[in-house]
Design a protein around this motif. Structure first.
Motif, short mmCIF file in Angstrom:
data_model
loop_
_atom_site.label_atom_id
_atom_site.label_comp_id
_atom_site.label_asym_id
_atom_site.label_seq_id
_atom_site.Cartn_x
_atom_site.Cartn_y
_atom_site.Cartn_z
N LEU A 34 3.50 -2.74 -4.40
CA LEU A 34 2.06 -3.25 -3.88
C LEU A 34 1.99 -3.09 -2.54
CD1 LEU A 34 2.60 -6.44 -6.12
CD2 LEU A 34 0.99 -4.77 -6.32
N ILE A 35 2.79 -3.45 -1.68
CA ILE A 35 2.74 -3.08 -0.32
C ILE A 35 2.58 -1.57 -0.08
CG2 ILE A 35 4.13 -3.14 2.10
CD1 ILE A 35 5.50 -5.61 0.76
N GLY A 36 3.02 -0.51 -0.90
CA GLY A 36 2.61 0.70 -0.53
C GLY A 36 1.28 1.10 -0.64
N PHE A 37 0.49 0.17 -1.71
CA PHE A 37 -0.85 0.64 -1.77
C PHE A 37 -1.79 0.44 -0.49
CE2 PHE A 37 -0.22 0.70 -6.28
CZ PHE A 37 -0.88 2.22 -6.56
N ARG A 38 -1.21 -1.07 -0.04
CA ARG A 38 -1.97 -1.62 1.07
C ARG A 38 -1.55 -0.71 2.35
NH1 ARG A 38 -3.50 -7.57 2.38
NH2 ARG A 38 -3.28 -7.50 4.74
N LEU A 39 -0.44 -0.26 2.52
CA LEU A 39 -0.09 0.46 3.66
C LEU A 39 -0.83 1.94 3.58
CD1 LEU A 39 1.86 1.29 6.03
CD2 LEU A 39 3.77 1.82 4.54
N ALA A 40 -0.49 2.57 2.44
CA ALA A 40 -1.38 3.81 2.56
C ALA A 40 -2.74 3.78 2.62
CB ALA A 40 -1.20 4.27 1.02
N GLU A 41 -3.49 2.72 2.34
CA GLU A 41 -4.80 2.54 2.61
C GLU A 41 -5.16 2.26 4.00
OE1 GLU A 41 -6.36 0.25 -0.78
OE2 GLU A 41 -5.60 1.67 -2.11
N ALA A 42 -4.35 1.64 4.66
CA ALA A 42 -4.28 0.98 6.17
C ALA A 42 -4.20 2.38 6.94
CB ALA A 42 -3.20 0.11 6.40
N VAL A 43 -3.46 3.39 6.61
CA VAL A 43 -3.23 4.52 7.66
C VAL A 43 -3.42 5.86 7.04
CG1 VAL A 43 -1.33 3.15 8.74
CG2 VAL A 43 -0.83 4.47 6.73
N ASN A 44 -4.23 5.67 5.89
CA ASN A 44 -4.70 7.11 5.25
C ASN A 44 -3.48 7.99 4.90
OD1 ASN A 44 -7.75 6.13 6.25
ND2 ASN A 44 -7.42 7.69 4.25
N LEU A 45 -2.02 7.54 4.74
CA LEU A 45 -1.03 8.43 4.46
C LEU A 45 -0.80 7.98 3.05
CD1 LEU A 45 0.86 8.33 7.57
CD2 LEU A 45 -0.32 10.28 6.72
N PRO A 46 -0.06 9.10 2.40
CA PRO A 46 0.37 8.98 1.02
C PRO A 46 1.74 8.43 1.27
CG PRO A 46 0.75 11.16 1.64
CD PRO A 46 0.11 10.43 2.80
N GLU B 143 3.13 7.09 13.29
CA GLU B 143 3.56 6.45 14.52
C GLU B 143 3.03 4.85 14.48
OE1 GLU B 143 3.18 8.29 18.33
OE2 GLU B 143 4.42 10.03 17.79
N VAL B 144 1.78 4.75 13.81
CA VAL B 144 1.31 3.25 13.73
C VAL B 144 1.95 2.89 12.32
CG1 VAL B 144 -0.52 3.57 15.35
CG2 VAL B 144 -0.87 4.21 12.92
N ALA B 145 2.50 3.55 11.37
CA ALA B 145 2.49 3.21 10.11
C ALA B 145 3.68 2.13 10.04
CB ALA B 145 3.25 4.35 9.31
N GLU B 146 4.47 2.05 10.98
CA GLU B 146 5.55 1.20 10.89
C GLU B 146 5.25 -0.40 11.08
OE1 GLU B 146 9.50 1.95 13.32
OE2 GLU B 146 10.16 0.02 12.67
N ALA B 147 4.15 -0.03 12.22
CA ALA B 147 3.45 -1.49 12.65
C ALA B 147 2.51 -1.97 11.40
CB ALA B 147 2.62 -1.22 13.83
N ALA B 148 1.84 -1.09 10.71
CA ALA B 148 1.13 -1.16 9.67
C ALA B 148 1.78 -2.03 8.45
CB ALA B 148 0.30 -0.17 9.24
N LEU B 149 2.95 -1.30 8.45
CA LEU B 149 3.88 -1.68 7.13
C LEU B 149 4.31 -3.28 7.45
CD1 LEU B 149 5.85 -1.61 4.85
CD2 LEU B 149 7.46 -0.52 6.13
N ALA B 150 4.67 -3.52 8.80
CA ALA B 150 4.98 -4.89 9.08
C ALA B 150 3.87 -5.64 8.84
CB ALA B 150 5.37 -4.87 10.50
N GLN B 151 2.70 -5.26 9.06
CA GLN B 151 1.36 -6.33 8.80
C GLN B 151 1.40 -6.56 7.26
OE1 GLN B 151 -2.57 -4.97 9.40
NE2 GLN B 151 -2.54 -6.51 10.92
N ALA B 152 1.53 -5.48 6.68
CA ALA B 152 1.30 -5.62 5.30
C ALA B 152 2.42 -6.24 4.55
CB ALA B 152 1.40 -4.07 4.45
N ALA B 153 3.71 -6.21 5.07
CA ALA B 153 4.79 -7.12 4.67
C ALA B 153 4.50 -8.53 5.00
CB ALA B 153 6.12 -6.56 5.21
N ALA B 154 3.78 -9.00 6.16
CA ALA B 154 3.81 -10.24 6.52
C ALA B 154 2.23 -10.88 5.55
CB ALA B 154 3.16 -10.10 7.89
N ALA B 155 1.48 -10.15 5.31
CA ALA B 155 0.59 -10.50 4.36
C ALA B 155 1.24 -10.88 2.96
CB ALA B 155 -0.62 -9.49 4.43
N PHE B 156 1.98 -9.94 2.75
CA PHE B 156 2.74 -10.30 1.32
C PHE B 156 3.56 -11.29 1.12
CE2 PHE B 156 6.10 -9.28 -1.93
CZ PHE B 156 5.37 -8.69 -2.89
N LYS B 157 4.33 -11.61 2.52
CA LYS B 157 5.06 -12.64 2.42
C LYS B 157 4.32 -13.88 2.46
CE LYS B 157 9.07 -14.66 4.37
NZ LYS B 157 9.89 -15.12 5.24
#
Lengths: 574, 392
Positions: free
Chosen positions: B146-158, B225-239
């Motif tokens: 679930l987080i993967g979809f949000r992350l992928a769409e946030a940074v336009n990476l698969p 390079e921004v994907a890690e921060a984007a992941l953290a944000q997605a994970a926070a929203a998930f939490k």
């Protein structure tokens, strides 16, 4: 959590559509949508568009399938029973597993249309104001009447017998062709507005009189005289065709005991199987080898299964009276070199003739022209076509049926009547000089048969005359599948009744059998061309497929994936 | 709702809840259950997605690339040889900046034929531009997807969501499956930054020559390079939505540990037992679970491991001629530090060989007792008899 901003997107995008890049310019060969002639259709003496019939049947569109047959042949339920089906011998599918059961499918569709009471299409042709008299209501005369009526010509048929049908009525036994089926298919032809006068034998006086009343006369009286054996005592030999005719009119008596039937063709088989049903023990006596018998193989097999004996390489040389029957003298024969007709001749083998006792002897060697005027005289003004002859004088006469057809079959007779009808229509509308060309132009592929649909300039007229070969078929799309066979009465039961021996295919079987058809050269909208085109250049249009040549690169994938050789590649001309 | 699910179905359920619009895939053990479940949902109408059957994984990836280019949410899954066959299109999906999510079940590549757990398949794709997230169990797999979809769409990476063959894919565990409404809040319909549109026909990705290619690649690196921060944000929203954390690196007792074990995948769960046991016996041992491998969280690694006296990295993979891949990447992350902890590298469990607690305990012991790391990765648990046979 560290702040982050949306990462940049950097990749190339065209400013506009790539349609500006006309990749069709790269092409050096182009696919062409070119429907072709199926070998079955080219082999059909009636010129039926068989590949399209099966295409409709496989999709459950039985009405269109039947209409496709009936456009070229007004007697589907009859031919579905009695035709010798040269189409099946030509079927490409034979090279994969087994030919399509075209004959059985024709019967299935014919019976379905009879059950539904479907009329023949009239095609609403304008009345030409012309009248044609037809002598003989056999298959050739009936077909000529049907096609003339459909082309706007008034028709009257004059038939010597009490009922129409000719050989179909009097020659073919009921266990092969129930008479109700025949009667209903004839009614349907008459419903097109065809006049029928039975018990009206046509003679030369009638011809002279008709010349004034009709714009043309068609002579289709068939063979009416039995072929003679030219042996001593021939007057003691019963005429097999006459016997079949009398059985049709109600005779139920036959000689008891062993009866000889002379001949090896379908007449001999019909006479023997009829005798068997009336209680006799028939023995077919044939002068050549078994493999030389002109009768259909399946008829020979059915006769033997029912109990008919066949003795070969025996020629009758004399008949004499005997107590309770006749004495038949038989000369043993041996095969010799082929004669002028290519068939192996039989010559006396050297042994002495044997004398055999039979309750009766029947001839079943067929018939021939009954009067000289039943066939065209050798006149310069006679136009000879493959299946008919036309005397194009002031009083045009067309000759159809047995005396002028290359083979004496029902399908050939139907093709003959159609050819004459189209020829007379051309004669009436365009004059005598146009006839040969018009008839040439409506031939089905390289075969002799002509097509009403092509003559009318409808869809089929757009087919290339080249026939599709097995090598043209993409057999990847056709898994091996067993041919469906109609079930038959057990021979023991069949031999005791005049009930029809073969049953119709079951509905599911019929559709599955039609689905085996390659549909050689006929588009069945499978859409492989469109699906496989990597450039989306194939478009479905009303009468087939159109290729967008602005973008077609000429890769040829569509022509390879077309299972039925409708699409083909053509080199670009410089 | 709590359900008993196998790990494959934790991923397929997440994809269904994400309302993916296009699914393509080709069966391969041990991935098949993921695609099978989604095709069933498409057939049953329980998922409003188009399932595109294809003849290979290369085509599956091509199909979801085409779909994603039209702006829809697209999903596929594969494993092992299937992933290898996708290789060309993996590069394409990433540089095309398409937010595809793929379930990937770690499995060895032949020969010899082996359908079991091994990380060599996904790690061989580390340079294709895909984000890689490794999961510990079925719950982790569902959450990460679930987080993967949000992350992928946030940074336009698969994004590749990776689970262990059989240990996770075919093992049934209790899984908290969120409500659709909650997932819809967390994951609204895609709002693509670009898409193919027949109303405005354009061609994507035509030729790019030397004057712009480097910049195009640099933009991909920027996104990573921004994907890690984007992941953290997605994970926070998930939490916030679901109450569960999903950190890129999970550190357990690393601050005062003498030895920190670094694990990925289901080995982490086994290691947790061993660590608990060792601590009960007074050992100071930490556990570092690595979820994010691409982009590599070097900063986080330095933070968690930088002060550890010893680090033992457990790799279920090998880069032939070098050794364990995680160990190699961790050494590389640590090498910029002035005082670098010695990194012990262990290779275990290739081709599905079990990694029981005893193996992890042995790794701990061996790390504690050694004077210094071996110059090369140490292979744990080799059968001397077979090795002898190989020598002959």
């Amino acid at each position: 959590m560290s702040a982050w901003s949306r990462p940049p997107l950097l990749f190339p995008v065209s400013h506009t559509t790539t349609e500006a890049n006309r990749t069709g310019a790269w092409r050096f060969a182009r696919p062409v949508f070119r429907p072709k002639t199926a070998p079955c259709a080219a082999a059909c003496p009636a010129g039926i568009d068989i590949a399209r019939v099966e295409m409709f049947a496989a999709r459950g569109r039985l009405h269109e399938a039947w209409q496709t047959i009936a456009r070229e042949n007004p007697l589907p339920a009859v031919c579905g029973r009695v035709c010798f089906h040269p189409c099946e011998a030509a079927c490409n599918r034979a090279q994969l597993d087994a030919p399509i059961a075209i004959n059985a499918l024709e019967r299935y569709l014919g019976d379905a249309a009879l059950a539904a009471g479907t009329p023949l299409a009239s095609f609403d042709a304008p009345d030409l104001g012309r009248k044609v008299a037809i002598a003989g209501a056999g298959p050739a005369g009936l077909a000529a009447a049907c096609f003339l009526a459909r082309l706007g010509v008034s028709v009257e048929i004059f038939e010597a017998a009490a009922e129409p049908g000719g050989v179909l009525r009097w020659g073919i036994p009921a266990y092969r062709l129930p008479k109700a089926v025949l009667a209903r298919e004839i009614e349907r032809i008459l419903a097109l507005g065809v006049g029928l006068h039975c018990n009206r034998a046509v003679d030369q006086a009638f011809l002279a009189e008709a010349a004034g009343r009709f714009d043309a006369v068609i002579i289709g009286v068939g063979f009416s005289a039995p072929v003679r054996l030219h042996i001593p005592g021939e007057d003691r030999v019963a005429d097999g065709l006459d016997f079949l005719r009398r059985v049709q009119t109600g005779q139920t008596e036959a000689p008891r005991g062993e009866v000889a039937v002379i001949g090896g063709g379908n007449t001999a088989i019909d006479v023997a199987r009829t005798l068997l049903r009336l209680g006799a023990r028939p023995v077919i006596v044939y002068r050549r080898r078994r493999r030389d018998m002109p009768a259909f193989i399946h008829e020979i097999a059915a006769a033997e299964a029912e109990g008919v004996r066949i003795e070969t390489l025996l020629a009758p040389v004399g008949v004499a009276a005997d107590a309770g029957g006749v004495r038949l003298t038989l000369q043993p024969m041996r095969p010799d070199q082929p004669g002028g007709d290519g068939r192996v001749r039989a010559v006396p083998a050297g042994q002495a003739p044997t004398v055999r006792h039979f309750a009766a002897v029947f001839s079943g060697i067929g018939a021939e022209v009954g009067a000289f005027w039943h066939r065209p005289a050798d006149e310069a003004e006679t136009l000879r076509l493959s299946h008919c002859a036309l005397r194009l004088g002031q009083h045009p006469i067309a000759y159809v049926g047995d005396p002028v057809t290359p083979a004496n079959s029902v399908a050939d007779a139907i093709g003959s009547g159609k050819q004459a009808a189209l020829a007379l229509h051309t004669l009436f509308t365009e004059g005598p000089r146009a006839v040969a060309r018009a008839l040439q132009d409506c031939r089905v592929g390289p075969g002799p048969a002509v097509s009403l649909e092509i003559y009318q300039g409808a869809e089929r007229a757009g087919r290339a005359s080249r026939t599709v070969a097995f090598a043209d078929i993409n057999t990847d799309y056709f898994p091996v599948a067993a041919r469906r066979h109609p079930s038959a009465l057990p021979p023991g039961r069949a031999a005791a009744t005049f009930d029809e021996t073969l049953e119709a295919l079951a509905p599911g079987e019929a559709l599955a059998e039609a689905g085996r058809c390659f549909n050689c050269g006929v588009c069945n909208d499978c859409d492989n061309c469109r699906i496989f085109c990597p450039d989306q250049t194939v478009q479905a249009v009303r009468d087939g497929r159109r290729i967008d040549l602005d973008y077609c690169k000429g890769c040829g994938v569509c022509t390879v994936e077309c299972p039925r050789a409708v699409l083909e590649m053509e080199e670009e001309s410089a | 709702m709590r359900q008993v699910l196998e790990g494959s179905h934790a991923i397929s359920e997440a994809a269904r809840l994400a309302r993916v619009q296009v699914v393509s895939g080709y069966p391969i053990t041990p991935q098949t259950h993921i695609i099978e479940a989604l095709s069933q949902h498409c057939a049953d109408g329980t998922l409003a997605a188009r399932f595109i059957p294809v003849e290979s994984e290369h085509s599956a990836m091509s199909a979801v690339i085409g779909a994603a280019a039209t702006g829809v949410r697209a999903f596929t899954a594969t494993s092992s040889h299937g992933l290898a066959l996708m290789h060309e299109m993996l590069h394409w999906a990433a540089a095309a900046r398409l937010p595809i999510v793929m379930g990937e079940v770690n499995r060895a590549l032949g020969p010899g034929w082996n359908i079991w757990m091994d990380q060599s398949d996904s790690l061989a794709q580390r340079d294709t531009g895909w984000i890689q997230l490794y999961c510990e169990d079925a719950q982790d797999a569902l959450d990460t997807t679930l987080i993967g979809f949000r992350l992928a769409e946030a940074v336009n990476l698969p994004v590749m969501v990776i689970i262990d063959a059989f240990y996770i894919s075919h093992t049934y565990e209790p899984v908290d499956v969120p409500e659709q409404a909650a997932v819809d809040r967390f994951l609204p319909p895609p709002n693509p930054r670009f898409r193919l549109d027949p109303a405005d026909p354009k061609s994507l990705y035509p030729m790019v020559g030397p004057p712009a290619f480097m910049e195009m690649r640099r933009s991909l690196q920027d996104a990573m390079e921004v994907a890690e921060a984007a992941l953290a944000q997605a994970a926070a929203a998930f939490k916030t939505e679901f109450g569960r954390s999903c950190p890129p690196i999970e550190a357990d007792g690393c601050e005062d540990a003498e030895i920190v074990l670094v694990t990925t995948g289901s080995i982490t769960s086994t290691a947790r037992l061993v660590v608990e046991d060792l601590r009960a016996r007074g050992e100071r041992v930490g556990l570092c679970k690595l979820k994010l491998f691409r982009p590599f969280p070097a900063e986080g690694i330095r933070r968690v491991l930088g002060r550890a006296p010893r680090v033992a990295v457990i790799d279920r993979n090998v880069s032939f001629g070098v050794g364990g891949i995680f160990a190699q990447e961790i050494r590389s992350a640590l090498c910029s530090l002035e005082r670098r902890p010695p990194v012990f590298s262990y290779i275990v469990g290739l081709g599905g060989r079990d990694v029981p607690p005893e193996t992890i305990a042995e790794i701990y012991r061996s790390t504690r007792e050694a004077a210094a790391p071996d110059p090369e990765s140490r292979w744990v648990g080799l059968n001397p008899e077979l090795m002898g046979a190989a020598a002959r």
